[in-house]
Design an enzyme around this catalytic site. Sequence first.
Site, PDB file in Angstrom:
ATOM      1  N   SER A   9       0.838  -1.203   0.000  1.00 57.71           N
ATOM      2  CA  SER A   9       0.000   0.000   0.000  1.00 57.71           C
ATOM      3  C   SER A   9       0.871   1.249   0.000  1.00 57.71           C
ATOM      4  CB  SER A   9      -0.906   0.017   1.234  1.00 57.71           C
ATOM      5  OG  SER A   9      -1.453   1.314   1.366  1.00 57.71           O
ATOM      6  N   HIS A  34      -1.305  -1.286  -4.254  1.00 55.05           N
ATOM      7  CA  HIS A  34      -2.562  -0.890  -3.591  1.00 55.05           C
ATOM      8  C   HIS A  34      -2.578   0.627  -3.401  1.00 55.05           C
ATOM      9  CE1 HIS A  34      -6.081  -1.897  -1.081  1.00 55.05           C
ATOM     10  NE2 HIS A  34      -5.671  -0.940  -0.253  1.00 55.05           N
ATOM     11  N   ASP A  36      -4.727   3.735  -1.899  1.00 54.34           N
ATOM     12  CA  ASP A  36      -5.782   4.102  -0.940  1.00 54.34           C
ATOM     13  C   ASP A  36      -6.264   5.521  -1.182  1.00 54.34           C
ATOM     14  OD1 ASP A  36      -6.064   1.785   0.791  1.00 54.34           O
ATOM     15  OD2 ASP A  36      -4.001   2.192   1.411  1.00 54.34           O
ATOM     16  N   MET A  38      -8.789   8.409  -0.012  1.00 49.12           N
ATOM     17  CA  MET A  38      -9.602   8.822   1.153  1.00 49.12           C
ATOM     18  C   MET A  38     -10.084  10.248   0.948  1.00 49.12           C
ATOM     19  SD  MET A  38      -7.105   7.460   4.135  1.00 49.12           S
ATOM     20  CE  MET A  38      -6.543   5.747   4.184  1.00 49.12           C
ATOM     21  N   HIS A  67      -8.438   1.292  -4.005  1.00 44.30           N
ATOM     22  CA  HIS A  67      -9.375   1.121  -2.880  1.00 44.30           C
ATOM     23  C   HIS A  67     -10.004   2.475  -2.581  1.00 44.30           C
ATOM     24  CE1 HIS A  67      -9.693   0.058   1.731  1.00 44.30           C
ATOM     25  NE2 HIS A  67     -10.865   0.200   1.163  1.00 44.30           N
ATOM     26  N   MET A  69     -12.068   4.791  -0.559  1.00 43.87           N
ATOM     27  CA  MET A  69     -12.703   5.043   0.746  1.00 43.87           C
ATOM     28  C   MET A  69     -13.352   6.420   0.649  1.00 43.87           C
ATOM     29  SD  MET A  69      -9.674   3.485   3.080  1.00 43.87           S
ATOM     30  CE  MET A  69      -8.521   3.552   1.720  1.00 43.87           C
ATOM     31  N   MET A 138     -11.631  -5.488   5.664  1.00 44.61           N
ATOM     32  CA  MET A 138     -10.831  -4.526   6.429  1.00 44.61           C
ATOM     33  C   MET A 138     -10.489  -5.133   7.786  1.00 44.61           C
ATOM     34  SD  MET A 138     -10.317  -2.056   4.385  1.00 44.61           S
ATOM     35  CE  MET A 138      -9.309  -1.149   5.564  1.00 44.61           C
ATOM     36  N   ASP A 176      -6.869  -6.237   4.347  1.00 47.06           N
ATOM     37  CA  ASP A 176      -6.268  -4.900   4.321  1.00 47.06           C
ATOM     38  C   ASP A 176      -6.232  -4.293   5.725  1.00 47.06           C
ATOM     39  OD1 ASP A 176      -5.322  -2.435   3.584  1.00 47.06           O
ATOM     40  OD2 ASP A 176      -7.108  -1.822   2.472  1.00 47.06           O
TER      41      ASP A 176
HETATM   42  C1  DX5 Z   1      -6.411   1.700   5.626  1.00 48.72           C
HETATM   43  C2  DX5 Z   1      -5.976   1.403   4.218  1.00 48.72           C
HETATM   44  C3  DX5 Z   1      -4.898   0.393   4.154  1.00 48.72           C
HETATM   45  C4  DX5 Z   1      -3.595   0.834   4.770  1.00 48.72           C
HETATM   46  C5  DX5 Z   1      -2.865  -0.380   5.241  1.00 48.72           C
HETATM   47  O1  DX5 Z   1      -7.481   2.580   5.596  1.00 48.72           O
HETATM   48  O2  DX5 Z   1      -7.042   0.919   3.443  1.00 48.72           O
HETATM   49  O3  DX5 Z   1      -4.662  -0.038   2.821  1.00 48.72           O
HETATM   50  O4  DX5 Z   1      -2.773   1.558   3.881  1.00 48.72           O
HETATM   51  O5  DX5 Z   1      -1.755   0.037   5.926  1.00 48.72           O
HETATM   52  P1  DX5 Z   1      -1.068  -0.859   7.040  1.00 48.72           P
HETATM   53  O6  DX5 Z   1      -0.586  -2.109   6.376  1.00 48.72           O
HETATM   54  O7  DX5 Z   1       0.037   0.017   7.522  1.00 48.72           O
HETATM   55  O8  DX5 Z   1      -2.099  -1.149   8.110  1.00 48.72           O
HETATM   56 ZN    ZN Z   2      -6.597  -0.076   1.449  1.00 44.23          ZN
END
Ligand code: DX5
Ligand code: ZN
Length: 217
Positions: A9, A34, A36, A38, A67, A69, A138, A176
């Site tokens: 990620s 990956h 993320d 947000m 991903h 969010m 998650m 994840d």
């Molecule tokens: C959390 C994300 C994850 C995050 C994982 O909201 O969706 O993908 O980056 O990071 P680690 O492996 O550090 O928990």
């Molecule tokens: Zn993620």
Amino acid sequence: MPQPIIAPSVLAADFANLEREIQMINESDADWIHIDIMDGVFVPNISFGIPVTAAIHKHAKKPLDVHLMIVQPERYLEAFKQAGASTITVHYEACSHLHRTIQEIKSLGCQAGVAINPHTQISLLENIIRDIDLVCVMAVNPGFGGQKFIERTYEKTRALKSMIDSSESYARIEIDGGVNLQNAPALRQAGADVLVAGNFVFRAPDPKSVITQLKNS
Ligand code: DX5
Ligand code: ZN
């Protein structure tokens, strides 16, 4: 058991040196990257968006696993496809018309994923499991990297695996949040196909070797 798909990620990468970080992933045993996204509304944090995803894609030699969010993810599917997404995962909790959103992702030529928060029941996926390519379980509350792995994830993963096996689903199970070498073998045993890892990879002295070790877990 085949080897897991490893998806580092980028949220935990050095954003000032993204090209170097993507290069490291290109040279590693990682399978996917990956990404993320947000929005500060669905989750209490803002990461980055479409232009950064496109910039990563320019240097990436591996598929982008995006991903989302974000609220109303259906508004941005086309933009993330254009930015280079191979897989687009939306949150169950963010979609009023999940079936329609999944069909839209597929019609763009992307793999369709559905992510579920720690409080969301696996059984809620029953009517959608045959339509999707991936379920992202998650293992932390989404919004931040580096959080503690929630132990109940093993049980949820087993329940999901048995739902997939007993239906005509080909969905992969992705875990994840908080993934490391301690929990990876048990997650694999429980049915995980894809392991996402942020901090555990990027904070390691030798990220490439950690990726290889996860791949062999
Ligand atoms: C959390 C994300 C994850 C995050 C994982 O909201 O969706 O993908 O980056 O990071 P680690 O492996 O550090 O928990
Ligand atoms: Zn993620």
